[in-house]
Design an enzyme around this catalytic site. Structure first.
Site, mmCIF file in Angstrom:
data_model
loop_
_atom_site.group_PDB
_atom_site.id
_atom_site.type_symbol
_atom_site.label_atom_id
_atom_site.label_comp_id
_atom_site.label_asym_id
_atom_site.label_seq_id
_atom_site.Cartn_x
_atom_site.Cartn_y
_atom_site.Cartn_z
ATOM 1 N N HIS A 9 -102.266 -3.188 -43.735
ATOM 2 C CA HIS A 9 -101.152 -4.090 -43.489
ATOM 3 C C HIS A 9 -101.640 -5.471 -43.044
ATOM 4 O O HIS A 9 -101.109 -6.483 -43.473
ATOM 5 C CB HIS A 9 -100.245 -3.482 -42.424
ATOM 6 C CG HIS A 9 -99.039 -4.296 -42.110
ATOM 7 N ND1 HIS A 9 -97.896 -4.223 -42.872
ATOM 8 C CD2 HIS A 9 -98.803 -5.199 -41.144
ATOM 9 C CE1 HIS A 9 -97.007 -5.053 -42.373
ATOM 10 N NE2 HIS A 9 -97.520 -5.664 -41.317
ATOM 11 N N HIS A 14 -90.356 -4.006 -44.215
ATOM 12 C CA HIS A 14 -90.357 -3.097 -43.069
ATOM 13 C C HIS A 14 -89.942 -1.719 -43.566
ATOM 14 O O HIS A 14 -89.013 -1.107 -43.053
ATOM 15 C CB HIS A 14 -89.438 -3.607 -41.948
ATOM 16 C CG HIS A 14 -90.127 -3.651 -40.625
ATOM 17 N ND1 HIS A 14 -89.529 -3.369 -39.437
ATOM 18 C CD2 HIS A 14 -91.426 -3.914 -40.318
ATOM 19 C CE1 HIS A 14 -90.402 -3.482 -38.455
ATOM 20 N NE2 HIS A 14 -91.551 -3.818 -38.959
ATOM 21 N N HIS A 36 -91.622 1.422 -43.981
ATOM 22 C CA HIS A 36 -91.888 2.702 -43.326
ATOM 23 C C HIS A 36 -91.095 2.894 -42.041
ATOM 24 O O HIS A 36 -90.484 3.939 -41.850
ATOM 25 C CB HIS A 36 -93.391 2.871 -43.112
ATOM 26 C CG HIS A 36 -94.132 3.081 -44.398
ATOM 27 N ND1 HIS A 36 -94.999 2.145 -44.901
ATOM 28 C CD2 HIS A 36 -94.085 4.079 -45.295
ATOM 29 C CE1 HIS A 36 -95.474 2.590 -46.069
ATOM 30 N NE2 HIS A 36 -94.940 3.766 -46.324
ATOM 31 N N GLN A 89 -90.175 0.744 -32.823
ATOM 32 C CA GLN A 89 -89.806 -0.200 -31.766
ATOM 33 C C GLN A 89 -88.316 -0.498 -31.781
ATOM 34 O O GLN A 89 -87.647 -0.301 -32.769
ATOM 35 C CB GLN A 89 -90.570 -1.507 -31.963
ATOM 36 C CG GLN A 89 -92.044 -1.333 -32.181
ATOM 37 C CD GLN A 89 -92.468 -1.887 -33.515
ATOM 38 O OE1 GLN A 89 -91.934 -2.877 -33.971
ATOM 39 N NE2 GLN A 89 -93.423 -1.231 -34.147
ATOM 40 N N SER A 105 -94.705 -4.277 -29.242
ATOM 41 C CA SER A 105 -93.432 -4.614 -28.614
ATOM 42 C C SER A 105 -92.915 -5.893 -29.252
ATOM 43 O O SER A 105 -93.689 -6.802 -29.535
ATOM 44 C CB SER A 105 -93.616 -4.834 -27.109
ATOM 45 O OG SER A 105 -93.840 -3.599 -26.475
#
Ligand SMILES: Nc1ncnc2c1ncn2[C@@H]1O[C@H](COP(=O)(O)OP(=O)(O)O)[C@@H](O)[C@H]1O
Ligand SMILES: [Mg+2]
Lengths: 224, 736, 84, 84
Positions: free
Chosen positions: B42, B88, B90, B236, B309
């Site tokens: 990634h 985004h 997965h 998250q 985060s």
């Protein structure tokens, strides 16, 4: 002299610049008011714009209504100053107790962004003094929590005092009595869920919002 | 026996040797963890980088090309536009709401990192079939997440795509594009410079969420249930309110000239932001882990450095400006702490305190520049010849063509009505047209330039499954034509390459072919590629998704005096088809509906396509057409049906002899509706541009009729169009 | 002393519950039969420092009245437990 | 038989709760000192028909797993009581 219109910014507000643009295009002199300032700078009228003040966390308006600026606005309203709450601003005004009722999640539990048709129920308010009764206006809504709720007693009062100023011709969100906008008993504080500032430019699809914002500028003028 | 540590972190034995070579010693756990996230697929693009080099990235208007957080172009009047798309995929399969929400948050940060105010997002989405319960649950959650985060953070959503297909059953695609606007002089790059400058962490506290997210989630496919469950804690939670304050606070810091550089925290968290800013600035950094505000107690240094985060930024600030930075942050209620110091050394040192123990030390640039590059094996599928020869035109013709048409009609409005598409008073055309159109206002003065921005996203896995190279060419061509339909000239392209497992040589072949197709078409259209994203390992249970390159193209409208015509026609309008005759059915939505997935595609004729686009733009700007729509998914049939649906007026069409010409998706075609009086002008213009055209019929009545083929009430079309998604998704969705 | 507080914020009786009715409809569609009267509220849990039980309860009650509920449509059920 | 069910849906430990932290900050600004660890969840109350306790609990558990929560980030606390 063009009318000084204060547009309140809370952290999380997002329609403040849109309100600024629409009001200045209509010849008023809008300025931003910061939520943490108690001084609202001698404005002729106050607009609480749309958005998600404080993230709408807990409940829309629940945190915003305690801002120093709101204390000043509550005094301003009690002295007859014109106050307009658009969308999130409407929610703030109900939380602050300046308008009755509450706004719940839309029936169907979905955020809704679309143009709706509104009917002017009374011209006796700072938002509709330049409209005519029965006039229909095409204006966008853009909210998750616009489902107006109140007790039967409050509803009866709103109806008998003519405090319901705009209704939806086709109810999009479950609001009691198709309510889209109400005013207080003194008629100087108004809250509405639709966004008139989004309907002031031909390129954006509708100019019907101008009638409402021009009415409000007129109302600000009367207040001077 | 347990795997050695490096393997459990997703590093190969060779990669470990390389790290040892760089450090000239064994890495400790913290260092290994940082390499593992930074060298993940990634972050490092290790499988795709050598291919991406083939894309054209130059253009007169390009201010920033690929490699930065977003691409930036100059659009005149002192205005620069930043553009970026990201996947985004997965995370969205595991926790659809938060996965999609944090996808929106991430792409928005990429834009304001450059100094631009985010003014719009778009969301090309792909889900498994509506018949599948989990796919419905994923679709519902993803759309809510995009709506919930995007509306609240206050960035309008002006378009995208929503596609349901078997190929995405265990692996949905959630791509999000964001566009931002800035005065040219505010452009900043994410770099640290100036020894002694400070790195200030802004925004949320750091928790254990998303530890190793990029290596665990974004760089591996889904296997079995149990393993998936283990990956779950990596998900998250987004906080759009924090992000909104970050947007306002960071733009204020940039306006005041208080930061040297700024970098968002995305994949690989602080490890990435600290090393990237340092290595871009050619400096080093001492990074104090204990200065990082933590949400949970007992966090290990490696957890702090790799946590993902959300809603955090790293700003590089001179010591003189620190107080002012703090005061703007406190105005916006943004947490801010000095976590790093720029050093001359070139190495990233993780310390327990500014004059405490050194916990880890690596050359900052090694985390990026030394990341491995793989020339992975490539293999064309063995049965290519057979596959190519398998023409969809040989399929039996439909029993009732009406039913096949109805099956192809789906309005995206179930999703788009949940998005604020109007904020900022720019949206002239929102979701639901060929391309979105925004007024171009100066970002600081607010003055309307009288010009417009146009944006479209396109992807077509069906074409790319048949032929990844030509499929990609057709996709880019479609984008360019979509822009022409609103009168815009294309300026730049960003892409998101969603592919399967790169360790499979056929997947790598698809990727390489798609890149070639993109390069070829971008060269032909003189369209610079200013950014992109690669999402690999889109596979579930060993099955790779169809290759799905998604492109986002931005265009400019010279004079935006009125909204473009849109899809609707008027009663009495003549309907004319611009472009060559249809050819072939392979890769069409109709063929896929019949389970046919092979065959051949006809290459786009670039010159003809350019002439068609120029003609289309003229017709739009000179207001010679009442309505228009390019022909793509579902062919001429769906194109005309959508125009009838939108107008609430039927039509009678001729010259469509069979289902092939009705459903063919061959390129370079536009259907236009013209007032009878304007026909000579329109046909003259078409002749001038040397574009073939054919009169097809008349708009009128309430029936959708194609002579000798079908006749069906427009209201039946509307019924299917409007209700398909609501019927499937409104009743509530649940995990299987 | 530290107390665990749990506040359940519920809609007042008679106030329509759009979340509840949407969930109720969905349960039926998803094949869960016999579920009725769905009402959705919030649970807000936190810790609070106070000198004694009485003070803790006074503060939490005030917090609910002023902030955690909108008394026009909501009411709160409060539970407080000393933890140390 | 009819049962009263109350489901409290909470975020799992370690999962960020932006709403809770914002409320926590607001309580301090409002002058309520000493309030910490605010976590916000949902309370969902309903009635359910089932043959016996076991069946009721089975249905409610399934409802929570499949529909009311996403076990990846949330967990449910279930209370069931027979009413008649
Ligand atoms: N998920 C989505 N979010 C926002 N807009 C969408 C979405 N899906 C589709 N749209 C909008 O609906 C319209 C039709 O989409 P599509 O059929 O993919 O267009 P085209 O084939 O012209 O590229 C476009 O305006 C697109 O932007
Ligand atoms: Mg199109």
């Amino acid at each position: 002299m063009s009318q000084k219109i204060g547009v309140v910014v809370f952290p999380g507000s997002n329609c403040e610049m849109d309100a600024m643009e629409a009001f200045s295009d209509l010849g008023a002199s809008p300025r931003l008011l910061w939520h943490a300032d108690r001084d609202i700078g001698g404005v002729d009228a106050v607009v609480i714009p749309g958005g998600f003040a404080h993230g709408d966390y807990l409940r829309p308006g629940a945190i915003a209504r305690f801002s120093p600026a709101m204390e000043a606005i509550i005094d301003f309203a009690h002295n007859g100053g014109p106050v307009l709450g658009i969308c999130n601003g409407f929610q703030v005004l109900t939380e602050a107790g300046l308008l009755p009722g509450a706004l719940q999640k839309n029936a169907g539990l979905k955020f809704l962004c679309k143009e709706v048709e509104l009917r002017v129920e009374t011209t006796n308010s700072v938002l509709t003094n330049m409209a005519y009764e029965g006039q229909t206006l095409r204006i966008p809504i853009n909210h998750f929590e616009g489902n107006f709720t109140c007790t039967d007693e409050t509803l009866t009062k709103l109806q008998s005092n003519g405090q319901i100023i705009l209704t939806y011709t086709e109810n999009p969100n479950g609001s009691i009595a198709n309510i889209a906008a109400i005013c207080n008993a003194q008629r100087n504080v108004v809250g509405l869920m639709p966004h008139p500032e989004r309907a002031c430019h031909a390129l954006l699809g509708s100019t019907d919002g101008r009638t409402l914002l021009e009415s409000f500028i007129q109302g600000a003028h009367a207040n001077v | 026996m347990a795997d050695p540590l490096h393997r459990s972190l997703g590093l190969t034995d060779e990669e470990l040797s390389k790290i040892i070579e760089i450090l000239e010693r064994e890495p400790n756990h913290l260092e290994l963890a940082m390499y593992s996230v930074m060298w993940s697929e990634h972050c490092s693009y290790k499988s795709s980088r050598i291919h991406l080099k083939r894309l054209p990235t130059q253009g007169e208007n390009v201010l920033v090309g690929p490699g930065e957080n977003a691409g930036v172009i100059d659009v005149g009047d002192g205005i620069a536009i930043a553009l970026r798309i990201e996947s985004h995929n997965h995370p969205s399969y595991i926790e659809p709401y938060q996965g999609a929400a944090t996808g929106v948050g991430g792409i928005i940060r990429d834009i304001f990192t450059m100094g631009a105010r985010p003014i719009a997002i778009m969301d090309p989405l792909r889900f498994g079939p509506l018949e599948d319960a989990r796919s419905r649950w994923v679709a519902e959650g993803v759309v809510s997440g995009i709506s919930g985060y995007g509306n609240s953070v206050g960035v309008p959503n002006i378009g995208g795509e929503i596609v349901f297909d078997q190929t995405y059953l265990g692996n949905p695609l959630v791509n999000v594009l964001c566009v931002g606007i800035m005065p040219k002089e505010r452009l900043v790059l994410g770099q640290a410079s100036g020894v002694g400058n400070l790195a200030v962490l802004l925004g949320s506290t750091t928790g254990r969420d998303g530890i190793g997210g990029v290596s665990v989630l974004a760089s591996a496919g889904f296997g079995n249930e149990e393993e998936d469950a283990e990956k779950r804690p990596s998900v998250q939670v987004g906080d759009p309110f924090e992000e909104k304050r970050l947007i306002e606070g960071c733009l204020e810091l940039l306006n005041e000239g208080l930061v040297v550089g700024i970098q968002d925290l995305g994949g690989a968290g602080l490890a990435c932001a600290a090393s990237e800013t340092a290595s871009r600035g050619g400096v080093g950094m001492d990074f104090n882990v204990s200065a990082v505000p933590q949400r949970e107690s007992g966090m290990q240094p490696f957890e702090i450095m790799t946590s993902e985060s959300q809603e955090r930024m790293l700003a590089i600030v001179t010591p003189e400006n620190l107080e002012q930075v703090f005061s703007i942050c406190s105005k916006w209620e943004i947490r801010s702490s000095v976590v790093g110091k720029v050093t001359p050394s070139g190495s990233l040192r993780i310390v327990s305190d500014f004059d405490g123990e050194v916990l880890g030390e690596v050359p900052a640039s090694s985390l990026h520049e030394d990341a491995p590059l793989y020339q992975r094996p490539i293999r064309e599928p063995d049965d290519m010849d057979d596959a190519t020869a398998d023409e969809a035109t040989k399929l039996p013709k439909p029993e009732r063509i009406e039913d096949d048409l109805l099956d192809l009609l789906t309005s995206p409005s179930w999703a788009t009505s949940q998005y604020d598409s109007q904020l900022f008073l720019n949206t002239v055309v929102g979701p639901g047209s060929d391309a979105a159109v925004l007024r171009l206002k100066h970002p600081t003065s607010g003055v309307d330039t009288g010009r417009g921005l146009a944006l479209t996203t396109d992807g077509n896995h069906r074409w790319c499954a048949v032929n990844p190279r030509i499929g990609t060419v057709m996709t880019v061509a479609e984008s360019v034509l979509n822009l022409a339909c609103v009168g815009a000239v294309p300026q730049a392209l960003v892409n998101c390459l969603n592919f399967g497992n790169p360790e499979n040589p056929i997947v790598m072949w698809q990727l390489s072919e798609a890149v070639d197709g993109m390069a070829e078409s971008c060269n032909a259209f003189e369209l610079p590629v200013i950014g992109g994203n690669v999402s690999l390992y889109n596979e579930s249970q060993g099955t790779n998704i169809d290759p799905t390159p998604i492109v986002g193209v931005i265009g400019l409208i010279k004079e935006l005096v009125a909204a473009p015509p849109g899809l609707s026609w008027n009663d009495g309008d003549r309907i004319i088809l611009l472009g060559p005759e249809a050819s072939g059915l392979c890769g069409s939505a109709w063929a896929f509906q019949k389970g046919h997935r092979r065959g051949s595609l006809e290459m786009v004729d670039f010159e003809l396509h350019q002439r068609l686009c120029a003609l289309t733009r003229s017709l739009v700007t000179e207001r010679l057409v009442t309505g228009l729509h390019d022909i793509s998914t579902g062919g001429l049939g769906v194109c005309a049906a959508e125009m009838a649906i939108d107008s609430d007026i039927g039509c009678t069409l001729a010259r469509i002899p069979d289902h092939i010409s009705f459903f063919s998706e061959s390129s370079s075609r536009v259907l236009i509706a013209v007032n009878a009086e304007r026909i000579p002008e329109v046909e003259d213009l078409a002749d001038q541009y040397d574009v073939p055209y054919a009169r097809m019929g008349l708009a009128h009545g309430d029936m959708f009729t194609v002579k000798d083929l079908l006749s069906i009430p427009v209201s039946d079309l509307q019924q299917k169009w409007n209700n398909r998604l609501a019927d499937a998704l409104d009743g509530g969705t649940a995990q299987e | 002393m530290v107390y665990d507080a749990c506040v359940e914020v519920k809609l007042r009786e008679g106030i329509a519950d759009p979340q509840g009715s949407t969930i109720e409809k969905a349960t039926a569609n998803l094949g869960f039969a016999g579920i009725t009267n769905v009402r959705v509220g919030k649970s807000i849990r936190f810790q609070i420092e106070a000198d004694n039980d009485e003070e803790a309860s006074k503060i939490v009650n005030e917090l609910c009245d002023r902030f955690l509920t909108n008394p026009v449509i909501e009411e709160a059920v409060i539970e407080i437990q000393v933890v140390g």
